[in-house]
Scaffold this active site. Structure first.
Site, PDB file in Angstrom:
ATOM      1  N   GLU A 272       0.792  -1.304  -0.027  1.00 44.58           N
ATOM      2  CA  GLU A 272       0.009  -0.028  -0.022  1.00 44.58           C
ATOM      3  C   GLU A 272       0.876   1.204   0.059  1.00 44.58           C
ATOM      4  O   GLU A 272       1.702   1.450   0.898  1.00 44.58           O
ATOM      5  CB  GLU A 272      -1.014  -0.035   1.297  1.00 44.58           C
ATOM      6  CG  GLU A 272      -1.917   1.201   1.226  1.00 44.58           C
ATOM      7  CD  GLU A 272      -2.563   1.912   2.540  1.00 44.58           C
ATOM      8  OE1 GLU A 272      -3.256   2.437   2.503  1.00 44.58           O
ATOM      9  OE2 GLU A 272      -1.310   1.694   3.348  1.00 44.58           O
ATOM     10  N   HIS A 333     -11.025   0.343   1.894  1.00 42.34           N
ATOM     11  CA  HIS A 333     -11.641   0.591   3.259  1.00 42.34           C
ATOM     12  C   HIS A 333     -11.221   2.239   3.536  1.00 42.34           C
ATOM     13  O   HIS A 333     -11.801   2.516   4.777  1.00 42.34           O
ATOM     14  CB  HIS A 333     -11.186  -0.456   4.235  1.00 42.34           C
ATOM     15  CG  HIS A 333      -9.745  -0.338   4.526  1.00 42.34           C
ATOM     16  ND1 HIS A 333      -8.872  -0.730   3.607  1.00 42.34           N
ATOM     17  CD2 HIS A 333      -8.926   0.072   5.556  1.00 42.34           C
ATOM     18  CE1 HIS A 333      -7.405  -0.500   4.022  1.00 42.34           C
ATOM     19  NE2 HIS A 333      -7.774  -0.050   5.372  1.00 42.34           N
TER      20      HIS A 333
HETATM   21  C1  NOJ Z   1      -3.445   2.442   5.624  1.00 42.11           C
HETATM   22  C2  NOJ Z   1      -4.663   1.579   6.281  1.00 42.11           C
HETATM   23  O1  NOJ Z   1      -5.250   1.197   5.118  1.00 42.11           O
HETATM   24  C3  NOJ Z   1      -5.547   2.477   7.047  1.00 42.11           C
HETATM   25  O2  NOJ Z   1      -6.869   1.954   7.024  1.00 42.11           O
HETATM   26  C4  NOJ Z   1      -5.022   2.608   8.516  1.00 42.11           C
HETATM   27  O3  NOJ Z   1      -5.689   3.667   9.266  1.00 42.11           O
HETATM   28  C5  NOJ Z   1      -3.458   3.230   8.105  1.00 42.11           C
HETATM   29  N1  NOJ Z   1      -2.676   2.598   7.143  1.00 42.11           N
HETATM   30  C6  NOJ Z   1      -2.783   3.091   9.357  1.00 42.11           C
HETATM   31  O4  NOJ Z   1      -2.515   1.717   9.627  1.00 42.11           O
END
Ligand code: NOJ
Length: 538
Positions: A272, A333
């Protein structure tokens, strides 16, 4: 094109051919009536996922957590939070998924732990504790203020004062999510062992949370101001994250993670990373020793118009390293749902785009039935981001509402009060209704997935963009002699697409409206508003 030959000769891995389906576990299915989804709930819906035809599930965090950030604050990396079940439930889920040919990806959250993790409790207990150096502790400036101007993603400064030991610690997200210091070899060892723990248990890989955040500037230089920021915009964006994300050395850490995956057969990671596309490419590794797939979020961020999207697709294809496999995403999400962003009608065109572009598609649960964002009244807000920075539309609860399974009470998600409100229109929009409607968006997704699976040209074939008129996007996918043309109308006017120059016969395969028969097309084809077409070139 360089990858033409590849499509015909090389073997493709499951994560290149396959489709990933993201499950937000709190919202998928509640099996024990506590209002929160769980692992047995997911297992009970594997039939559905198999019917839908996806290849892998990625489950957002299920580990022990105080849930300050709903599982992205982990207090034990090697156990399951009781709200989701037990390790036994997890093993049963993986066994069942594998029996059905479904791969299982877990969320790996390396950047930060929970402030309740025993490592952090030790670390904050004293300046001399052996785990002090596992986190980023720094002295205050002489006037007592934080070491620098760094901001937390979820609002406020990124430094939290610790009264007892008289230092600040750094947290990129909530203060309940202290960042680990990945320059510390002990942290590396412990965290890479976390990967091994789950790989040994049979998981097929990981989605790696905020991969680009893992290292921060050693000298703690202030981040520069963002000249484009204005009051009313996300306060985190007031500074450019120059010294807090995407440091070149982060690639060394990514390569270490990759090396762990290489200790096993056929495992993968998808990173990500929210960065401009040219910076994303570094995360494949200079020669392929990085992430198998660094998430490509362009379809989430771009304005929904044919010209910009076509240009972005071409650019992405051009920037990909020779060893890099592409991927596409419409939602997750953290971002508004696709049906809310582009509208119910365009969501069908988006589905065709996602499943016919070159690269691994990741679907977000519920998008396949056209779920939209659910407005959350102030007294029902759960997301800490919305609580910290209210009223700017940054909250993520609306896209996390419970899955709509049927028209029974609580949409068949739970027998008690769901943790987040369910969409008001769930009696119309739900899996049961959509499965029995041959023209539903779910039927479209299923059909697209079937065709993608049957057609090598679509799953792994070559990609070539074609010029198209206003609102239209067109491209050909090709493997061997097989060619499939995709024409998408991203607007709500009728448009025509000229087939004459293709110098071949054209046979209609599928319309996103699911109401056209497979006819031979002459010279040009008319597209209705919000319609996409798959056309065989014979
Ligand atoms: C990215 C995640 O997708 C998100 O939902 C989360 O709040 C942050 N990283 C912190 O871990």
């Amino acid at each position: 094109m360089a990858n033409t030959a590849m499509a015909e000769t090389r073997d493709f891995r499951w994560w290149e051919r396959g489709i990933i389906y993201q499950i937000y576990p709190r919202s998928f299915l509640d099996s024990n009536s506590d209002g929160i989804g769980d692992l047995p709930g997911i297992q009970s819906k594997l039939d559905y996922l198999q019917w839908l035809g996806v290849d892998a599930i990625w489950i957002s965090p299920i580990f022990t957590s105080p849930m300050a950030d709903f599982g992205y604050d982990i207090s034990n990396y090697t156990d399951i939070d009781p709200v989701f079940g037990t390790l036994k439930d997890f093993d049963a889920l993986v066994t069942d998924a594998h029996r059905r040919g479904l791969k299982v990806l877990l969320d790996y959250v390396p950047n930060h732990t929970s402030d309740q993790h025993p490592w952090f409790l030790e670390s904050r207990s004293s300046r001399h504790n052996g785990k002090r150096g596992w986190y980023l502790w720094r002295d205050a400036k002489p006037d007592g203020s934080p070491p620098n101007n760094w901001l937390a993603t979820f609002g406020g400064p990124a430094w939290q004062w610790d009264e007892q030991t008289g230092q600040y610690y750094y947290h990129a997200f909530l203060k309940e999510q202290p960042d680990l210091d990945w320059r510390n070899p002990e942290v590396q060892q412990a965290m890479l062992d976390v990967m091994r723990f789950w790989l040994d248990r049979g998981v097929d890989g990981f989605r790696v949370d905020v991969m680009h955040h893992m290292l921060k500037d050693r000298d703690l230089r202030d981040n520069p101001r963002n000249p484009d920021w204005r009051p009313g915009l996300n306060p985190y964006r007031e500074l450019l994250a120059t010294h807090t994300v995407d440091l070149p050395e982060v690639q060394e850490i990514v390569a270490k993670m990759r090396a762990v995956l290489e200790e096993y057969r056929d495992r993968m990671m998808v990173g990500e990373i929210y960065l401009p596309v040219e910076r994303i490419m570094a995360y494949y590794g200079a020669s392929g020793e990085g992430a198998h797939l660094p998430f490509n979020f362009q379809l989430i961020g771009l304005a929904w118009n044919a010209r910009d999207i076509a240009a972005a697709v071409e650019r992405y294809e051009a920037l990909l390293p020779s060893f890099g496999w592409p991927n596409w995403v419409l939602g997750n999400h953290d971002r508004p749902r696709i049906a809310t962003r582009v509208g119910t009608a365009q969501a069908r065109v988006a589905a065709m785009m996602l499943l016919t572009l070159r690269g691994t598609p990741t679907m977000y649960y519920g998008d396949e039935i056209g779920m939209h964002n659910v407005p959350i009244p102030a007294d029902k807000v759960q997301d800490p981001f919305e609580k910290n920075v209210p009223g700017l539309g940054l909250g993520r609860d609306p896209e996390r509402s419970p899955m709509q399974w049927d028209s029974s009470a609580h949409a068949g998600f739970t027998c008690s009060t769901p943790w987040l409100p369910i969409a008001e229109d769930f009696t119309d929009i739900n899996v049961a209704a959509a499965r029995s409607d041959p023209a539903s968006i779910l039927s479209l997704y299923k059909r697209l997935i079937e065709i993608r699976r049957a057609e090598t040209a679509l799953s792994v074939g070559d990609f070539a963009h074609l010029p198209a008129g206003d609102d239209l996007m067109a491209y050909v996918r090709k493997a061997g002699d097989r060619r499939i043309l995709v024409v998408l109308n991203l607007g709500n006017n009728r448009r025509r697409f000229n087939l004459g120059e293709l110098a071949c016969s054209c046979r209609l395969l599928l319309s996103t409206h699911l109401d056209r028969s497979p006819i031979v097309l002459e010279n040009d084809v008319a597209l209705r508003p919000d319609e996409g077409l798959l056309i065989e070139l014979i």
